[in-house]
Write an enzyme that holds these catalytic residues in place. Structure first.
Site, short mmCIF file in Angstrom:
data_model
loop_
_atom_site.label_atom_id
_atom_site.label_comp_id
_atom_site.label_asym_id
_atom_site.label_seq_id
_atom_site.Cartn_x
_atom_site.Cartn_y
_atom_site.Cartn_z
N SER A 100 0.83 -1.20 0.00
CA SER A 100 0.00 0.00 0.00
C SER A 100 0.87 1.25 0.00
O SER A 100 1.99 1.23 0.49
CB SER A 100 -0.88 0.03 1.24
OG SER A 100 -1.54 -1.20 1.42
N1 SAH Z 1 -1.13 -4.41 3.88
C1 SAH Z 1 -0.25 -4.75 2.79
C2 SAH Z 1 -0.78 -4.43 1.40
C3 SAH Z 1 -2.09 -4.99 1.11
S1 SAH Z 1 -2.30 -5.55 -0.53
C4 SAH Z 1 1.09 -4.07 2.94
O1 SAH Z 1 1.28 -3.29 3.86
O2 SAH Z 1 1.97 -4.35 2.12
C5 SAH Z 1 -3.62 -6.62 -0.17
C6 SAH Z 1 -3.18 -7.98 0.28
O3 SAH Z 1 -4.36 -8.67 0.67
C7 SAH Z 1 -2.54 -8.82 -0.81
O4 SAH Z 1 -1.30 -9.30 -0.36
C8 SAH Z 1 -3.54 -9.95 -1.04
O5 SAH Z 1 -2.92 -11.17 -1.38
C9 SAH Z 1 -4.23 -10.02 0.30
N2 SAH Z 1 -5.57 -10.61 0.29
C10 SAH Z 1 -6.53 -10.51 -0.66
N3 SAH Z 1 -7.64 -11.18 -0.30
C11 SAH Z 1 -7.38 -11.71 0.94
C12 SAH Z 1 -8.12 -12.52 1.85
N4 SAH Z 1 -9.35 -12.92 1.57
N5 SAH Z 1 -7.53 -12.87 3.02
C13 SAH Z 1 -6.26 -12.48 3.33
N6 SAH Z 1 -5.52 -11.72 2.49
C14 SAH Z 1 -6.06 -11.34 1.32
#
Ligand code: SAH
Length: 418
Positions: A100
């Protein structure tokens, strides 16, 4: 390095993807090792990001600001991307996911109002950066990642850097982590269409949850409070998030239509958010929502004003486009200008569109502009060719470093039928 130069550039024409950090700008000192010098540069860039982008964008909670100053975001991206770690942009972390942007991380963290004795659950570990920012602000952080390789790699990074109160698990985050529930706060960094029930159930009464909710390319950051067993919501900021993976993505009711790319709220008739921000648009800088019956379309438009050359004023919107089904797009908008002067060749007023392929690699940016001078309301229009590999894009309007005042209304994107 002149104070704002690289930050300003990060907000210019090629904002999201093509900005270049001016590395090597510290004078070379023979007694410093290369690594130490790099560390100093990175630290300086991090403080500049906090002072020039995060704080001016409304991140004022002292503890959150300190955590943003202390968390080494460059440790959470690939070595080759380190130079971009302190630009306010998302960066690829593998498996089509992105870390993010620092502004989003700080805004979501601030919205959570973290307290030292609290236990927080994060959904979507990704790189682990958001969890690291939370680590010094609360007692325990539990974080769940659905992609196995990402979860494992984040756990390794967090361990190496000594974030001992962060606990990582691989699994479907929408099921929560019942063994450790209830949580005082929950932060969801991927974007569900609705709040998953297990997360609502696992939030402590009185607790807060931050969730981006909405359609894939047009989302709003929501803050929910749990009161007497029920979630009460209030809209926060429009935002642009990475798509979800797996079931939740397939279950979306309103899907983007990549064969017919469109803009949401292109005439700004939807009321602006109280906290600032236009529904459907993202990343607001130096924008005013204007109530004006003489607007070219409806009763409202937006106005960008900037007096400092190089400082950005803009709005962005993400969209889906399938280059196999769309070969040309006509972009149009009503524009009014007052004394608009470009700051440099690539810091000029206009409309820009950046396209990405399915790996979210940048395919290029197209411009309608530069617009300059003074002009009454008129229509600007241009047709852009879409490469077959295009899958999504970011549409941008604004001054992008130019000075003066520019008003925009009736922005449209239409597939050219052949
Ligand atoms: N918080 C992260 C960035 C988020 S990107 C950081 O600081 O880098 C969103 C993430 O959510 C991705 O890695 C994706 O694989 C994950 N994601 C998507 N759907 C999800 C789910 N149902 N449960 C857990 N993680 C999920």
């Amino acid at each position: 390095m002149s104070g704002k130069s690289w930050l300003a550039r990060s907000c210019a024409w090629a904002a999201v993807a093509a900005c270049v950090w001016q590395a090597g700008s510290l004078p070379h000192s023979p007694w410093q090792s290369a690594a130490a010098q790099t560390r100093l540069e990175l630290e300086r860039a991090r403080h500049e990001l906090v002072d020039k982008v995060l704080v001016p964008s409304g991140v004022t909670n002292k503890r959150v600001v300190q955590a943003m100053r202390d968390t080494p975001r460059h440790e959470f991206v690939a070595f080759s991307l380190r130079k971009q770690a302190y630009l306010d942009m998302a960066l690829p972390i593998g498996d089509q996911q992105t870390i993010s942007s620092p502004l989003i991380v700080s805004q979501m963290t601030q919205a959570l109002d973290p307290k030292p004795d609290e236990r927080v659950l994060e959904i979507g570990t990704g790189s682990g950066y958001q969890a690291a920012v939370l680590s010094p602000l609360v007692k325990e952080v539990y974080t769940i990642e659905i992609v196995d390789s990402l979860g494992k790699s984040a756990a390794r990074t967090l361990k190496r850097l000594g974030y001992d109160n962060v606990h990582v698990k691989v699994g479907d985050g929408y099921l929560g982590w019942p063994e450790h529930a209830p949580f005082d706060k929950i932060i969801v960094t991927c974007s569900p269409e609705k709040v998953p029930q297990p997360l609502a159930d696992q939030l402590a009464d009185g607790g807060l949850m931050v969730v981006p909710v909405g359609e894939r390319y047009s989302q709003t950051l929501y803050l929910f409070r749990k009161k007497d067993g029920k979630l009460e919501s209030e809209a926060l900021l429009p935002t642009l998030f990475v798509p979800m993976t797996g079931k939740a993505e397939q279950a979306r009711q309103v899907k983007p239509d990549p064969a017919n790319p469109r803009l949401v709220n292109g005439s700004f008739e939807e009321p602006a958010f109280k906290e600032g921000g236009q529904p459907g648009w993202y990343y607001e800088r130096q924008v005013k929502w204007q109530d004006d019956p003489k607007s070219p379309d409806g009763g409202h438009h937006v106005v960008f004003t900037n007096s400092e050359p190089g400082l950005s004023a803009h709005l962005l919107q993400g969209f889906a486009v399938d280059g196999r089904k769309v070969s040309e797009i006509e972009v149009s908008g009503s524009v009014k200008l007052d004394d608009v002067v470009p700051a440099s060749a690539d810091e000029a007023c206009g409309i820009a569109m950046t396209l990405y392929d399915e790996q979210r690699r940048e395919l290029g940016t197209m411009f309608l502009g530069p617009l300059h001078g003074t002009a009454e309301w008129h229509v600007e229009k241009k047709t852009f060719r879409i490469p077959p590999t295009a899958r999504e894009g970011i549409f941008r309007i604004g001054l992008f470093g130019a000075t003066g005042t520019a008003a925009f209304d009736k922005l449209q994107m239409k597939k050219v039928e052949k």
